[in-house]
Design a protein around this motif. Structure first.
Motif, mmCIF file in Angstrom:
data_model
loop_
_atom_site.group_PDB
_atom_site.id
_atom_site.type_symbol
_atom_site.label_atom_id
_atom_site.label_comp_id
_atom_site.label_asym_id
_atom_site.label_seq_id
_atom_site.Cartn_x
_atom_site.Cartn_y
_atom_site.Cartn_z
ATOM 1 N N CYS A 93 -11.533 103.146 77.158
ATOM 2 C CA CYS A 93 -10.055 101.914 77.001
ATOM 3 C C CYS A 93 -9.360 101.706 75.686
ATOM 4 O O CYS A 93 -10.246 101.352 75.265
ATOM 5 C CB CYS A 93 -9.968 100.795 78.076
ATOM 6 S SG CYS A 93 -10.866 99.572 77.928
ATOM 7 N N ALA A 94 -7.879 101.194 76.089
ATOM 8 C CA ALA A 94 -8.286 100.153 75.199
ATOM 9 C C ALA A 94 -7.667 98.586 75.002
ATOM 10 O O ALA A 94 -7.295 98.591 76.116
ATOM 11 C CB ALA A 94 -6.981 100.544 73.913
ATOM 12 N N MET A 95 -8.427 97.449 74.395
ATOM 13 C CA MET A 95 -8.063 96.625 74.109
ATOM 14 C C MET A 95 -7.252 95.517 72.863
ATOM 15 O O MET A 95 -7.413 96.173 72.022
ATOM 16 C CB MET A 95 -9.590 95.805 74.678
ATOM 17 C CG MET A 95 -10.350 96.649 75.538
ATOM 18 S SD MET A 95 -11.684 95.716 76.186
ATOM 19 C CE MET A 95 -11.027 94.145 76.782
ATOM 20 N N ARG A 96 -7.241 93.723 73.594
ATOM 21 C CA ARG A 96 -6.394 93.509 72.030
ATOM 22 C C ARG A 96 -6.982 92.307 72.667
ATOM 23 O O ARG A 96 -6.943 91.643 73.998
ATOM 24 C CB ARG A 96 -4.570 93.208 72.289
ATOM 25 C CG ARG A 96 -4.365 93.049 73.656
ATOM 26 C CD ARG A 96 -3.140 93.509 73.079
ATOM 27 N NE ARG A 96 -1.974 92.189 72.123
ATOM 28 C CZ ARG A 96 -1.427 91.384 72.304
ATOM 29 N NH1 ARG A 96 -1.522 91.106 74.112
ATOM 30 N NH2 ARG A 96 -0.847 90.671 71.637
ATOM 31 N N LEU A 97 -6.598 91.414 71.462
ATOM 32 C CA LEU A 97 -7.225 89.804 71.341
ATOM 33 C C LEU A 97 -6.056 89.323 71.257
ATOM 34 O O LEU A 97 -6.337 89.799 69.343
ATOM 35 C CB LEU A 97 -8.020 89.819 71.011
ATOM 36 C CG LEU A 97 -8.708 88.131 71.032
ATOM 37 C CD1 LEU A 97 -9.107 87.367 71.954
ATOM 38 C CD2 LEU A 97 -10.216 87.553 69.946
ATOM 39 N N PRO A 98 -5.394 88.956 71.161
ATOM 40 C CA PRO A 98 -3.903 88.406 70.592
ATOM 41 C C PRO A 98 -4.683 86.747 69.961
ATOM 42 O O PRO A 98 -5.356 86.595 70.694
ATOM 43 C CB PRO A 98 -3.142 87.816 71.936
ATOM 44 C CG PRO A 98 -3.762 88.437 73.470
ATOM 45 C CD PRO A 98 -5.067 88.642 73.054
ATOM 46 N N LEU A 99 -4.736 86.366 68.696
ATOM 47 C CA LEU A 99 -4.818 85.625 68.369
ATOM 48 C C LEU A 99 -3.842 84.283 67.997
ATOM 49 O O LEU A 99 -3.945 83.056 67.395
ATOM 50 C CB LEU A 99 -4.741 86.217 66.534
ATOM 51 C CG LEU A 99 -6.415 87.008 66.853
ATOM 52 C CD1 LEU A 99 -6.640 88.284 65.211
ATOM 53 C CD2 LEU A 99 -7.795 86.374 67.317
ATOM 54 N N VAL A 100 -2.398 84.764 67.721
ATOM 55 C CA VAL A 100 -1.447 83.646 68.082
ATOM 56 C C VAL A 100 -0.279 83.414 69.230
ATOM 57 O O VAL A 100 -0.160 84.474 70.199
ATOM 58 C CB VAL A 100 -0.563 84.330 66.864
ATOM 59 C CG1 VAL A 100 -1.224 83.315 65.786
ATOM 60 C CG2 VAL A 100 0.291 85.429 67.697
#
Ligand SMILES: CC(C)(COP(=O)(O)OP(=O)(O)OC[C@H]1O[C@@H](n2cnc3c(N)ncnc32)[C@H](O)[C@@H]1OP(=O)(O)O)[C@@H](O)C(=O)NCCC(=O)NCCS
Length: 168
Positions: free
Chosen positions: A161-168
């Motif tokens: 799977c693809a994952m993301r961590l938003p930083l803003v």
């Protein structure tokens, strides 16, 4: 423990760490083959180092414990590889390397971290989810992450799977 930019002289250690880290997959019969799979090669490490995207965790004696390889892809900082050597896992080093990735993202103006990983392997998807990453659904992927997942599938990797961590 400290984290510093990796140097060309560290490449042998980086490759040894990835091989050691991958021994974790021996616990899972269907993924055990990954324990002896090729990791990043020397050229790939050289490229990450040249772009200041390779960070090494080492102990007070200078022994290499783990590393993270990063590249800026548009507004995303992509985590290409995160590995902690087998004997040093579960001591918070992986989390500290992710903290370093967040710091690099801030310096480089990235708005999110992205990566692809095994959704169900407990030290992959669930580990990143506990750190704050979210799994991206198909419509959220975009061409870049779709392309990475397609390449991984073509190499026989399923359950990614693809994952993301938003930083803003
Ligand atoms: C995935 C990986 C990099 C994580 O690194 P790690 O150093 O083991 O991770 P951490 O120790 O930071 O975190 C693991 C857990 O151990 C816990 N932990 C932290 N300090 C600890 C300690 N002293 N003792 C035991 N556990 C500890 C953490 O709290 C964390 O649990 P949490 O996720 O519930 O918070 C490592 O397991 C690895 O190299 N795996 C094989 C390669 C791989 O799959 N890489 C990822 C490719 S996508």
């Amino acid at each position: 423990m400290r984290i510093r930019p990796a140097l060309l002289a560290d490449i042998t250690q980086l490759m040894a760490i990835e091989q050691s880290a991958a021994q974790a997959f021996l616990q899972l019969p269907e993924l055990a083959w990954l324990a002896s799979a090729e990791g990043l090669d020397e050229k790939a490490h050289e490229a990450f180092i040249a772009a200041n995207g390779s960070w090494l965790a080492e102990d007070n004696q200078g022994e290499a414990l783990g590393f993270v390889c990063l590249s800026l892809e548009g507004q995303a900082l992509h985590v290409h590889e995160l590995s902690v050597r087998s004997q040093s896992q579960g001591q918070g080093i992986g989390r500290q390397l992710l903290d370093q990735a967040c710091a690099v993202a801030g310096q480089w103006g990235a708005v999110e971290l992205t990566l692809t990983t095994f959704a169900q392997v407990h030290w992959n998807g669930p580990f990143y989810a506990r750190y704050g990453f979210e799994v991206l659904a198909e419509p959220q992927l975009g061409a870049r992450l779709q392309g990475i997942l397609a390449t991984e599938r073509a190499h026989g990797l399923s359950g990614r799977c693809a994952m993301r961590l938003p930083l803003v």
